[in-house]
Each structure stands twice: as C-alpha cells, then as structure tokens.
Design an enzyme around this catalytic site. Structure first.
Site, short mmCIF file in Angstrom:
data_model
loop_
_atom_site.label_atom_id
_atom_site.label_comp_id
_atom_site.label_asym_id
_atom_site.label_seq_id
_atom_site.Cartn_x
_atom_site.Cartn_y
_atom_site.Cartn_z
N ASN A 1 0.97 -1.20 -0.10
CA ASN A 1 0.10 0.03 0.04
C ASN A 1 0.92 1.06 -0.12
OD1 ASN A 1 -1.88 1.89 0.32
ND2 ASN A 1 -2.77 1.15 2.27
N ARG B 1 -2.33 -1.99 -3.62
CA ARG B 1 -3.64 -1.21 -3.51
C ARG B 1 -3.62 0.04 -4.33
NH1 ARG B 1 -4.91 3.27 0.91
NH2 ARG B 1 -7.19 3.31 0.23
N HIS C 1 -12.54 2.94 -0.52
CA HIS C 1 -12.59 2.02 0.92
C HIS C 1 -13.38 0.93 0.43
CE1 HIS C 1 -12.53 6.18 3.15
NE2 HIS C 1 -11.32 5.61 3.24
N ARG D 1 -10.94 16.96 5.31
CA ARG D 1 -11.59 17.07 4.09
C ARG D 1 -12.95 17.48 4.48
NH1 ARG D 1 -10.28 11.21 1.92
NH2 ARG D 1 -8.84 10.82 3.28
N GLU E 1 -8.35 -4.56 4.95
CA GLU E 1 -8.00 -4.23 3.67
C GLU E 1 -7.08 -5.04 3.10
OE1 GLU E 1 -8.31 -0.07 4.98
OE2 GLU E 1 -9.23 0.27 3.00
#
Ligand code: AMP
Length: 398
Positions: free
Chosen positions: A7, A90, A180, A241, A386
């Site tokens: 990742n 990823r 996600h 964000r 994940e």
C-alpha cells in the site's frame, strides 16, 4: 502461497506478507519519508521488530529494504524472495479504466499511469512508482492491482451519475467512483458471516469512519450506493476533508481568498473537515478531549460528523427499502463509542435498539454486537482488514 500486499503513497509504503493457507500476517511494516530526509522502515516479523534508519531516496530502495527485512536473520520470515508467490498492490482510483482486480502487464501499467493519475494525484503516482520498483526487484513475480473502487462498480447508473450534461460524463468520466471498497466489501461479508445469513438476504449500511470516511449501502452483498464521489473528497466531513459542498462555493472561495480553483480543492482536502471546524485537530481523540474540557468547536465538529453520518444511514435505508444491519469500522468506527452512539441515537424509528452498555465495552479487536438482542436492525463493530482482501483478490486472480 505467500502474498505480499503493498500500500504505497507518495512518500510512504506499508506492507504485509500474508500466508494464504492460514490467512495469517507473517510480517508487516512500513517505510516513511521516502525521498525526503529521515527515511525510516519499521519492520515486524518472527516475533521481533527492527527499525531501519536508512536513506530511501526512492521507492525502489524502499522495496529492496523491505525484502531485506523479510529475509533478515532475526526478524525475517522467508529465505528468499522467491517464496513470495505474488504481490497485490492497493490502488485508490481506477476511473472507468479498470473495473476489477487486474494482473500487471506493461499495457496495464501504461493505462494506470496515463489515465488515472489525475483522478488520485496524491495516491496513484506513488503506487505506480512502487509497482515499477517491485517489477525491477522481483521481475518474475506476478503482481495484481486491487482497486478501492472495484466494490462500487455494482452501483446503478442512477446512483453513480451526477446531474451534469450526460455527454460530459461520457467524455470525461465525471461520476461517482467511491473509495474504501475493499473495507466495505470485507466488513459486509463479515457481518453476513457473523449473523449466520446469506449476504443476498441482507441490507447493510457499512460506515468506514477513519481519517477518510465513507458510508456504503450494500444490498444483497453488492454495493448500490456510496458516499464518496468522483474523488475521496465527497460525502461526510472527515479529518481534514470538507465532504460534500456546493460546487458554487469553490468559485466563491477562490475569489474571496485569492486562490485558484486547484488551490481551493487542496484547501478543501487539507484544511477543512473536523480540523477546520474545531480549529484543534483532525484526530478524534483530540476532539473528544477538547469537548470534555468544554471546547465548543470540538463539540460542534463531533456533532456535525455524527449528524452527517446518520443522514447517510437514513438515506441508504430508504434507497435499499429497508435495513438489517449497520456496521462501524476503521479507526473512529472501531474506537470511538461516542460517535457510534450519536449516529445510532434517534434511529429507533428504523428498528435500531442501541445497546449503550455494550457500545462502551473495551475494543478487544473482535466483532462486537452493540444493538440489543431484540433489535430488528443489528449494529456491529467489525475491525476492517483491507490487506487481507487485497491478498485474497490477488491469490484468486492467479
Ligand atoms: P484510520 O484512518 O482508520 O486509521 O483512522 C484514524 C482516526 O481514527 C484517527 O484520526 C482518530 O481520530 C481515530 N482513532 C484511532 N484510534 C483511536 C482510538 N483508540 N480512540 C479514538 N479514536 C481513534
């Protein structure tokens, strides 16, 4: 087979080596500050830990160091990199260029580099650099791209389209892609397993609440809507964000603050969210501490976050025409009882009977049920994984 999951970001690279027979993580770690001074690799394996403070001018050196750690005399878990059967990378954004997990070829890498960088300028270039570095270091090992967006590919057109000129969607691919996806996919499947139900029977809202947060509607095991959009800026407000905002405000803010449109988007990504509202921090632990000390803006940020999340739960229950289960996952979802309680309070009309006591129990890393036993809608905390999804997808592709 052992699968190495990578990742990579622009200056970081996290990895896990997973034995697919047992699905156990046998080694893991992360490189930070790649390409800048003070690079460091923290590696775990074989019951030990080692910190490599070494120059990493680029991702190739970082990957070489990771392989060194994996074969290290003390913390190493393999004898040579030939024992790594495949690498799963990823990838945050795919646009409409990739719909599912894809084997890396020259052509695929070219498409990734030429078409998707502008969709995730903070993430995809770093990932591509890491893939090229991996290919140089392990030229014979098969590699797969596993996209955060794949799970959302089942959304119907009415959910993923924006109300813009259809020709512009066709020409530029401006639509909702979500994010996600590996996490939403994992926790939705785990919820079905936990409830002893076939995924096809269930209507689930999955709340991935972390530094980046997204909420998905999973109907019959398939994603039918999600809160993130064209980029991971959309949906609920997050650490830094803004989440959803009227597009006209971008132009207005650009004029008022003397910024370009691109600079306003950077501002919305980096200076807003709960950090912007509280003026204190993007970390929920700081916000909760602030609220306890009477900081009203910390309290407001927490209140807004829970309110916005709750609205998505309600919207998605309506979109699916019912609700069987709400899942909380990721850093905040797994660790912050007050957020879970604030989201679920007031959802009694949907059939949620929240168990406040179970909600406050210590996080022991297992799946926890935080609804009452007679609750029509089950509320679960499910630790996300994940990396395991990426490893499974990679192994399945091969
Ligand atoms: P993630 O992006 O999933 O790693 O989540 C990161 C966020 O989760 C952090 O910014 C914190 O706000 C929150 N978080 C992580 N661990 C805890 C914890 N133990 N207690 C409260 N919040 C936490």
């Amino acid at each position: 087979m052992k699968v190495l999951v990578i990742n990579a970001g622009s200056s970081s690279l996290k990895y896990q080596l997973i034995d697919m027979e047992t699905e156990k993580v046998i080694a893991k770690g992360g490189c930070e500050r790649i390409g800048i001074s003070g690079s460091v690799l923290k590696a775990k394996g074989n019951g030990g830990e080692r910190v490599y403070k070494q120059k990493m001018p680029n991702h190739k050196v970082a990957i070489e160091l990771v392989l060194e750690a994996l074969t290290d005399d003390e913390i190493g878990v393999i004898n040579s990199m030939d024992e790594i059967g495949a690498v799963g990378h990823r990838i945050v954004a795919s646009g409409e260029f990739f719909k599912k997990t894809t084997l890396v070829t020259d052509e695929v890498l070219k498409t990734l580099e030429e078409k998707t960088f502008e969709l995730a300028p903070l993430h995809n270039p770093g990932a591509a650099t890491a893939i090229r570095a991996c290919i140089e270091v392990m030229p014979k090992t098969p590699m797969a791209l596993v996209f955060d967006t794949s799970f959302h590919q089942t959304m119907p057109e009415k959910a993923y389209l924006y109300g813009i000129d259809y020709n512009d969607y066709k020409e530029y691919g401006v639509r909702k892609y979500g994010a996600h996806g590996t996490s939403h996919k994992f926790v939705a499947a785990e919820a079905a397993k936990y409830l002893g139900k076939n995924p096809e029977e269930l209507k689930i809202v999955t709340c991935h609440l972390g530094n980046g947060s997204s909420i998905s509607a999973v109907d019959g095991g398939k994603c039918v809507d999600t809160s993130m959009g064209f980029t991971p800026l959309a949906g609920v407000m997050m650490g830094t964000r803004s989440g959803d905002i009227d597009a006209s405000a971008v132009e207005f803010l650009a004029r008022k603050k003397g910024l370009s449109h691109a600079e306003v988007v950077t501002y919305l990504n980096k200076k807003c969210g709960v950090a912007g509202i509280s003026g204190v921090s993007s970390d929920f632990r700081d916000l909760i501490a602030g609220e306890k000390k009477g900081n009203e803006r910390c309290a407001l940020a927490l209140d807004m976050f829970a309110y916005q999340t709750k609205k998505f739960v309600g919207a998605y229950a309506a979109a699916m025409g019912g609700l069987d289960c709400i899942v909380f996952t990721a850093g905040i979802g797994e660790n912050t009882p007050t957020v879970r309680e604030d989201v679920c309070t007031g959802l009694e009309f949907l059939g949620v009977k929240f168990n406040a006591r179970a909600n406050k129990a210590k996080n022991d890393g297992s799946i926890r049920e935080i609804s009452k036993s007679n609750s029509k809608v089950k509320v679960l905390i499910i630790p996300t994984n994940e990396e395991l999804v990426i490893a499974r997808e990679t192994a399945a592709l091969l």
